[in-house]
Design an enzyme around this catalytic site. Structure first.
Site, PDB file in Angstrom:
ATOM      1  CB  SER A 154      -0.975  -0.043   1.170  1.00 47.64           C
ATOM      2  OG  SER A 154      -1.952   0.962   1.050  1.00 47.64           O
ATOM      3  CG  ASP A 310      -2.917   4.172  -1.130  1.00 46.03           C
ATOM      4  OD1 ASP A 310      -3.643   3.828  -2.080  1.00 46.03           O
ATOM      5  OD2 ASP A 310      -2.773   3.479  -0.110  1.00 46.03           O
ATOM      6  CG  ASP A 312      -2.709  -0.367  -2.343  1.00 45.56           C
ATOM      7  OD1 ASP A 312      -2.743   0.785  -1.869  1.00 45.56           O
ATOM      8  OD2 ASP A 312      -3.163  -1.355  -1.742  1.00 45.56           O
ATOM      9  CG  ASP A 314      -5.717   0.459  -0.239  1.00 48.88           C
ATOM     10  OD1 ASP A 314      -4.942   1.440  -0.298  1.00 48.88           O
ATOM     11  OD2 ASP A 314      -5.582  -0.456   0.602  1.00 48.88           O
TER      12      ASP A 314
END
Length: 567
Positions: A154, A310, A312, A314
């Site tokens: 992440s 961000d 990734d 999510d």
């Protein structure tokens, strides 16, 4: 045998079974230097200190050699343990979705994951490489898969990578838990199978059947999220978008185009995937300076909103132009409030639930009550928030939002992006802005002002010591208000499973929660004050002053004088 000798022997045994020559050489070099180099010995000890365990967001750690780092050997064992669990719980025909981001090691870890699953006889539903985490979560539900694996860390620093596990299909009994990250007892049951598996180089591997590739799922996700905007006319909202060097840029721009949002200005320097995150020290939209390039572009292009995903995709951060002409980045709680109000006011039904983590603002509970809906507080992390029965909307203050739980039972930055744009459009038709909506919520429910206070530490032992110090020397007042509530969150509670943390409440409605971070070496404090709004003006300054007083007093009681510069 000396302690050093035992450590080196354990490391050499690990090397003997490590299937990756790069990490074998890396750990071998540390073993060679450990006898004469104190720093090498300390590093070797850290590398072999213990296996990675499933935490708030799955397995996470620095990429490198050793049993406590992210590497092919660790990923191979983790996947073998998960495969054994699925064999036992579902059967030999279990189906597993596999996705990955663009971080260092992601490609090799994905290859190892797919090879182990196929070697165990499971059906591997491999997504195209370098897709956002929400696409993997979406795929688990839409394909009815029994599990999903996402290789990502992440918004962690560049050195890190991770391994997230979702369960779905036949592996869980309730629909509201399908496509959600694992929790107890599944996490410990999988961990036990990891511990019991053969050494990494003895775990069978096989090639994945190319016919099981699921390229069309990303297109289905794009169609689903674009449909959040139900209007067919071209949008008049001008968007600045940054992908923060991650994998969300292409998917997000395709969603915007499909939805008729064409006036989009991307931050070119941060659009393409870059595992070194070259323009930001931390690839987290909440960190100071992370939005600097976006805000420069927003000012020059006269944008209506900045959307920051961000790496990734999510999580989603949002900045808006304020009445004063400056740009204002919304806090995670502010965005959670307006998206919660949107969800509650737009088609919610009796019995629907708005959920947030216990460390998020209590304003969502007031919004739910106002609309006749249920509210639920959960432990921190979307593995808890997203499994809420009857979920209509869920969020956590760390800029994570679940706005379509029927499709994505996890936080989804791209989905949140589309909800924000539709909210701006609907408010504009009324001659209003997001800032106006926040003011309306403050007048209706009181101004709920929140602030983070974090301490990043080099020695994790300082975290436990600081919490023990606070518990033994409890404040009797905060900002002049008597402390009326003190809860050790590790003690049994009918509303929440036990978790490490302390909750402090005052007679004036202030609340402080102190807990260790689940993903970083930080002690995190979550501060909230509630100021009544008795006139036309919103008492922002009074709330800021009160938050500052509480932050100073909590810092003193913790005995930590070096707060981290951000969340």
């Amino acid at each position: 045998m000396s302690e050093t000798g035992g450590l080196v022997d354990a490391a050499r045994e690990w090397i003997r079974h490590d299937p990756d020559p790069i990490t074998r050489d890396e750990l071998s070099g540390l073993c060679t230097r450990a006898g004469t180099d104190v720093s090498a010995l300390a590093e070797l000890s850290s590398r072999m200190s213990g296996p990675l365990r499933f935490g708030t967001a799955g397995l996470r750690g620095a990429v490198g050699a050793g049993r406590s780092r992210m590497n092919v050997a660790v990923v191979t064992a983790a996947t073998a343990g998960l495969a054994a669990y699925l064999h036992d719980v579902v059967g030999p025909d279990a189906r597993v979705v596999v996705g990955c981001d663009a971080r260092h090691g992601s490609a090799a870890f994905t290859d190892a994951t797919c090879g182990v699953l196929a070697g165990a006889g499971l059906r591997v539903l491999a997504l195209p490489r370098r897709l956002p985490t929400p696409v993997t979560a979406f795929a688990v539900r839409t394909l009815g898969a029994d599990a999903g694996i996402m290789i990502t860390a992440s918004h962690n620093p560049p050195a890190d990578n991770g391994y997230k596990v979702y369960l779905g299909g036949r592996a869980v009994a309730e629909d509201h838990a399908r496509g959600v990250q694992i929790v107890a007892p599944a996490d410990s049951q999988i961990a036990a199978r990891i511990d019991a598996c053969a050494p990494a180089d003895q775990i069978p591997l096989a090639s994945v059947d190319p016919a099981d590739a699921v390229a069309g799922v990303a297109e289905d996700y794009i169609t689903r999220v674009a449909a959040y905007r139900t209007r067919t006319d071209p949008s008049q909202v001008r968007v600045v978008l940054t992908a923060m060097h991650g994998v969300g840029g292409e998917t997000a721009t395709r969603v915007l185009s499909r939805a008729g949002v064409d006036d989009v200005h991307v931050v070119a320097e941060q659009f393409a995937p870059d595992p070194d995150f070259s323009t930001v020290p931390f690839p987290n939209p909440e960190e100071p300076g992370a939005l600097d390039l976006s805000l420069v572009l927003a000012k020059s292009s006269d944008a209506d909103v900045v959307i920051a995903l961000d790496p990734d995709a999510d999580r989603c951060a949002v900045a808006i132009p304020s009445r004063t002409g400056s740009w204002r980045q919304l806090s995670g709680d502010e965005l959670g409030a307006v998206l919660g109000e949107q969800a509650a006011a737009d088609g919610a039904r009796s019995g629907d639930t708005l959920a947030c983590s216990i460390v998020s603002s209590r304003l969502l509970a007031r919004i739910a009550e106002h609309h006749g809906l249920t509210h639920r507080s959960t432990l921190t992390g979307f593995k808890w928030i997203a499994r809420t029965p009857g979920l209509r909307f869920g969020y956590e203050e760390a800029i994570g939002y679940c706005t379509d739980p029927q499709a994505v039972r996890d936080k989804d930055g791209i989905g949140a992006m589309m909800r924000v744009i539709t909210l701006i459009e609907s408010l504009r038709e009324e001659g209003r802005t997001i800032e106006d909506l926040l003011d309306d919520l403050a007048r209706r429910h009181g101004l709920h002002a929140t602030a983070p206070l974090s301490f990043r530490v080099a020695d994790p032992a300082r975290i436990g010591a600081a919490m023990a110090r606070l518990d033994s020397d409890r404040p009797t007042t905060l900002a002049g208000a008597p402390v009326t509530e003190w809860r050790d969150l590790a003690e049994p509670n009918p509303d929440l499973p036990p978790t490490e943390g302390l909750l402090i409440g005052t007679a004036q409605g202030d609340r402080v929660i102190v807990r260790p971070s689940g993903t970083e070496p930080k002690l995190k404090c979550y501060l909230e004050v509630i100021e009544p709004c008795t006139g036309p003006d919103i008492p922002h300054e009074r709330a800021r002053d009160r938050l500052a007083r509480i932050a100073a007093e909590i810092t003193e009681h913790l005995g930590l004088t070096d707060p981290a510069p951000s969340k």
